[in-house]
Write a protein that holds these residues in place. Structure first.
Motif, PDB file in Angstrom:
ATOM      1  N   ASP A  27      38.850  47.460  48.155  1.00 49.71           N
ATOM      2  CA  ASP A  27      37.903  48.075  49.091  1.00 49.71           C
ATOM      3  C   ASP A  27      37.315  49.360  48.506  1.00 49.71           C
ATOM      4  O   ASP A  27      36.112  49.610  48.603  1.00 49.71           O
ATOM      5  N   LEU A  28      38.167  50.174  47.895  1.00 49.93           N
ATOM      6  CA  LEU A  28      37.732  51.465  47.372  1.00 49.93           C
ATOM      7  C   LEU A  28      36.744  51.309  46.222  1.00 49.93           C
ATOM      8  O   LEU A  28      35.775  52.068  46.116  1.00 49.93           O
ATOM      9  N   PHE A  29      36.979  50.320  45.379  1.00 43.73           N
ATOM     10  CA  PHE A  29      36.139  50.153  44.191  1.00 43.73           C
ATOM     11  C   PHE A  29      35.236  48.930  44.284  1.00 43.73           C
ATOM     12  O   PHE A  29      34.853  48.370  43.256  1.00 43.73           O
ATOM     13  N   PHE A  30      34.896  48.530  45.493  1.00 47.56           N
ATOM     14  CA  PHE A  30      34.038  47.364  45.663  1.00 47.56           C
ATOM     15  C   PHE A  30      32.714  47.566  44.914  1.00 47.56           C
ATOM     16  O   PHE A  30      31.995  48.536  45.131  1.00 47.56           O
ATOM     17  N   ASN A  31      32.436  46.646  43.984  1.00 43.66           N
ATOM     18  CA  ASN A  31      31.199  46.672  43.208  1.00 43.66           C
ATOM     19  C   ASN A  31      31.099  47.884  42.288  1.00 43.66           C
ATOM     20  O   ASN A  31      30.002  48.238  41.841  1.00 43.66           O
ATOM     21  N   LYS A  32      32.224  48.545  42.035  1.00 43.65           N
ATOM     22  CA  LYS A  32      32.276  49.686  41.125  1.00 43.65           C
ATOM     23  C   LYS A  32      33.378  49.443  40.095  1.00 43.65           C
ATOM     24  O   LYS A  32      34.308  48.677  40.333  1.00 43.65           O
ATOM     25  N   SER A  33      33.281  50.118  38.949  1.00 45.94           N
ATOM     26  CA  SER A  33      34.307  49.930  37.925  1.00 45.94           C
ATOM     27  C   SER A  33      35.462  50.905  38.120  1.00 45.94           C
ATOM     28  O   SER A  33      35.281  52.031  38.584  1.00 45.94           O
ATOM     29  N   PHE A  34      36.638  50.443  37.761  1.00 47.89           N
ATOM     30  CA  PHE A  34      37.875  51.219  37.944  1.00 47.89           C
ATOM     31  C   PHE A  34      38.641  51.213  36.625  1.00 47.89           C
ATOM     32  O   PHE A  34      39.078  50.165  36.152  1.00 47.89           O
ATOM     33  N   GLY A  35      38.783  52.399  36.036  1.00 46.97           N
ATOM     34  CA  GLY A  35      39.514  52.516  34.785  1.00 46.97           C
ATOM     35  C   GLY A  35      40.732  53.410  34.929  1.00 46.97           C
ATOM     36  O   GLY A  35      40.747  54.340  35.743  1.00 46.97           O
ATOM     37  N   ILE A  36      41.752  53.109  34.159  1.00 46.75           N
ATOM     38  CA  ILE A  36      42.947  53.943  34.082  1.00 46.75           C
ATOM     39  C   ILE A  36      42.953  54.633  32.720  1.00 46.75           C
ATOM     40  O   ILE A  36      42.752  53.992  31.684  1.00 46.75           O
ATOM     41  N   GLY A  37      43.173  55.941  32.727  1.00 49.64           N
ATOM     42  CA  GLY A  37      43.254  56.699  31.484  1.00 49.64           C
ATOM     43  C   GLY A  37      44.690  57.080  31.176  1.00 49.64           C
ATOM     44  O   GLY A  37      45.421  57.544  32.062  1.00 49.64           O
ATOM     45  N   LEU A  38      45.100  56.872  29.931  1.00 47.07           N
ATOM     46  CA  LEU A  38      46.441  57.246  29.484  1.00 47.07           C
ATOM     47  C   LEU A  38      46.359  57.977  28.155  1.00 47.07           C
ATOM     48  O   LEU A  38      45.482  57.679  27.315  1.00 47.07           O
ATOM     49  N   ASP A  39      47.272  58.904  27.950  1.00 48.13           N
ATOM     50  CA  ASP A  39      47.445  59.538  26.648  1.00 48.13           C
ATOM     51  C   ASP A  39      48.355  58.623  25.834  1.00 48.13           C
ATOM     52  O   ASP A  39      49.523  58.428  26.185  1.00 48.13           O
ATOM     53  N   ILE A  40      47.828  58.063  24.764  1.00 48.46           N
ATOM     54  CA  ILE A  40      48.582  57.068  23.999  1.00 48.46           C
ATOM     55  C   ILE A  40      49.858  57.653  23.407  1.00 48.46           C
ATOM     56  O   ILE A  40      50.818  56.926  23.138  1.00 48.46           O
ATOM     57  N   SER A  41      49.919  58.967  23.236  1.00 47.93           N
ATOM     58  CA  SER A  41      51.124  59.585  22.695  1.00 47.93           C
ATOM     59  C   SER A  41      52.287  59.535  23.685  1.00 47.93           C
ATOM     60  O   SER A  41      53.438  59.761  23.316  1.00 47.93           O
ATOM     61  N   GLN A  42      51.995  59.229  24.970  1.00 47.26           N
ATOM     62  CA  GLN A  42      53.041  59.121  25.989  1.00 47.26           C
ATOM     63  C   GLN A  42      53.562  57.691  26.148  1.00 47.26           C
ATOM     64  O   GLN A  42      54.503  57.469  26.910  1.00 47.26           O
ATOM     65  N   VAL A  43      52.935  56.740  25.454  1.00 49.40           N
ATOM     66  CA  VAL A  43      53.275  55.329  25.643  1.00 49.40           C
ATOM     67  C   VAL A  43      54.072  54.824  24.448  1.00 49.40           C
ATOM     68  O   VAL A  43      53.582  54.838  23.312  1.00 49.40           O
ATOM     69  N   GLY A  44      55.280  54.378  24.695  1.00 51.00           N
ATOM     70  CA  GLY A  44      56.107  53.848  23.623  1.00 51.00           C
ATOM     71  C   GLY A  44      55.698  52.436  23.232  1.00 51.00           C
ATOM     72  O   GLY A  44      55.015  51.731  23.991  1.00 51.00           O
ATOM     73  N   ALA A  45      56.120  52.014  22.055  1.00 51.34           N
ATOM     74  CA  ALA A  45      55.739  50.701  21.532  1.00 51.34           C
ATOM     75  C   ALA A  45      56.165  49.559  22.442  1.00 51.34           C
ATOM     76  O   ALA A  45      55.506  48.514  22.496  1.00 51.34           O
ATOM     77  N   PHE A  46      57.269  49.752  23.194  1.00 48.97           N
ATOM     78  CA  PHE A  46      57.780  48.682  24.048  1.00 48.97           C
ATOM     79  C   PHE A  46      57.335  48.843  25.502  1.00 48.97           C
ATOM     80  O   PHE A  46      57.799  48.111  26.377  1.00 48.97           O
ATOM     81  N   ASP A  47      56.439  49.793  25.753  1.00 51.63           N
ATOM     82  CA  ASP A  47      55.942  50.022  27.112  1.00 51.63           C
ATOM     83  C   ASP A  47      54.701  49.203  27.437  1.00 51.63           C
ATOM     84  O   ASP A  47      54.318  49.094  28.604  1.00 51.63           O
ATOM     85  N   TRP A  48      54.069  48.629  26.421  1.00 52.03           N
ATOM     86  CA  TRP A  48      52.737  48.063  26.636  1.00 52.03           C
ATOM     87  C   TRP A  48      52.721  46.842  27.541  1.00 52.03           C
ATOM     88  O   TRP A  48      51.781  46.641  28.313  1.00 52.03           O
ATOM     89  N   ASP A  49      53.756  46.026  27.478  1.00 54.24           N
ATOM     90  CA  ASP A  49      53.800  44.866  28.379  1.00 54.24           C
ATOM     91  C   ASP A  49      53.783  45.323  29.828  1.00 54.24           C
ATOM     92  O   ASP A  49      53.080  44.743  30.675  1.00 54.24           O
ATOM     93  N   ASP A  50      54.544  46.395  30.133  1.00 59.08           N
ATOM     94  CA  ASP A  50      54.556  46.934  31.489  1.00 59.08           C
ATOM     95  C   ASP A  50      53.197  47.527  31.851  1.00 59.08           C
ATOM     96  O   ASP A  50      52.715  47.354  32.973  1.00 59.08           O
ATOM     97  N   VAL A  51      52.585  48.234  30.901  1.00 62.55           N
ATOM     98  CA  VAL A  51      51.285  48.854  31.155  1.00 62.55           C
ATOM     99  C   VAL A  51      50.248  47.793  31.499  1.00 62.55           C
ATOM    100  O   VAL A  51      49.529  47.894  32.512  1.00 62.55           O
ATOM    101  N   PHE A  52      50.161  46.766  30.685  1.00 59.58           N
ATOM    102  CA  PHE A  52      49.162  45.726  30.938  1.00 59.58           C
ATOM    103  C   PHE A  52      49.477  44.940  32.209  1.00 59.58           C
ATOM    104  O   PHE A  52      48.571  44.476  32.908  1.00 59.58           O
ATOM    105  N   GLY A  53      50.757  44.797  32.528  1.00 59.86           N
ATOM    106  CA  GLY A  53      51.124  44.166  33.784  1.00 59.86           C
ATOM    107  C   GLY A  53      50.642  44.973  34.981  1.00 59.86           C
ATOM    108  O   GLY A  53      50.150  44.419  35.970  1.00 59.86           O
ATOM    109  N   ILE A  54      50.756  46.299  34.897  1.00 61.81           N
ATOM    110  CA  ILE A  54      50.284  47.178  35.965  1.00 61.81           C
ATOM    111  C   ILE A  54      48.770  47.125  36.062  1.00 61.81           C
ATOM    112  O   ILE A  54      48.205  47.067  37.161  1.00 61.81           O
ATOM    113  N   LEU A  55      48.091  47.129  34.928  1.00 61.15           N
ATOM    114  CA  LEU A  55      46.626  47.050  34.934  1.00 61.15           C
ATOM    115  C   LEU A  55      46.154  45.760  35.590  1.00 61.15           C
ATOM    116  O   LEU A  55      45.147  45.740  36.303  1.00 61.15           O
TER     117      LEU A  55
END
Length: 226
Positions: free
Chosen positions: A119-147
């Motif tokens: 509802d909030l982003f109807f017909n609008k784009s929604f992006g998530i910003g992260l500092d890659i230095s905070q994301v470990g090599a084994f965190d990405w599966d969780d990150v993409f699952g959340i996205l």
């Protein structure tokens, strides 16, 4: 020595712009002019600059993206205020939003935003910003699952604490590009602003590992680089 002009010429079709928080008045108008003349895809500005830049871009195809930050307590009051501010930027002419979240707060933020996302982003784009230095090599599966869970259209990666050769930037980007994205079909963009070396490294890695995504990738840079 790396040739900045050569790099930016090579990625010209992938360039978008990010304006500093203090960019206003004539500087903001100049930024809009640069974005138009270079046929950029997007320009990212603080929420309070959307209404100022919209008149210069209303007849262009450039997306106005406002940015927000989540770096504290995430509760009902915070989410209500954030939703109100996001709605206001859409009314002012923004085409989309990037919400920058500290990695430790990503799961909590996702749990709060998921029920109102569509509802909030109807017909609008929604992006998530992260500092890659905070994301470990084994965190990405969780990150993409959340996205995927929150139907994010894009992931925008920064690198806020670059310590040069001591930073494992290339390794972090390599791990992200090789991670399993599951059912998430969004695009990964980069806001490396004033660092052409990092932009060049990312561009080469994408070409080598996931070349089919390069046409969609945006590199947000500062107006001083143009």
């Amino acid at each position: 020595m790396i040739d900045e002009k050569e790099i930016f010429n090579e990625i010209r079709n992938n360039i978008s712009m990010v304006c500093d928080d203090d960019c206003a008045g004539a500087d903001l108008a100049a930024a809009a002019g640069v974005a138009i003349s270079n046929k950029m895809r997007s320009i990212c500005v603080p929420p309070n600059r959307v209404t100022d830049i919209w008149p210069w871009l209303e007849n262009s195809k450039i997306n106005i993206i406002s940015r927000f930050f989540v770096d504290g307590v995430i509760n009902d009051d915070f989410m209500s205020g954030l939703s109100t501010e996001i709605n206001a930027t859409f009314r002012d002419g923004a085409n989309g939003v990037i919400v920058f979240v500290d990695m430790p707060h990503l799961k909590k933020f996702a749990a709060e935003i998921v029920s109102v996302r569509d509802d909030l982003f109807f017909n609008k784009s929604f992006g998530i910003g992260l500092d890659i230095s905070q994301v470990g090599a084994f965190d990405w599966d969780d990150v993409f699952g959340i996205l995927n869970l929150i139907h994010a259209d894009s992931l925008v990666l920064t690198f806020d604490n670059d310590t040069g050769n001591k930073s494992d930037f290339v390794g972090r980007v390599f791990a992200m590009l090789n991670a399993n994205r599951g059912n998430w079909g969004g695009v990964v963009n980069f806001m490396l602003v004033q660092n052409p070396i990092r932009i060049d490294q990312v561009y080469r890695l994408i070409q080598q590992i996931v070349p089919d995504t390069i046409l969609k990738t945006e590199f947000f840079i500062g107006v001083d680089n143009m």
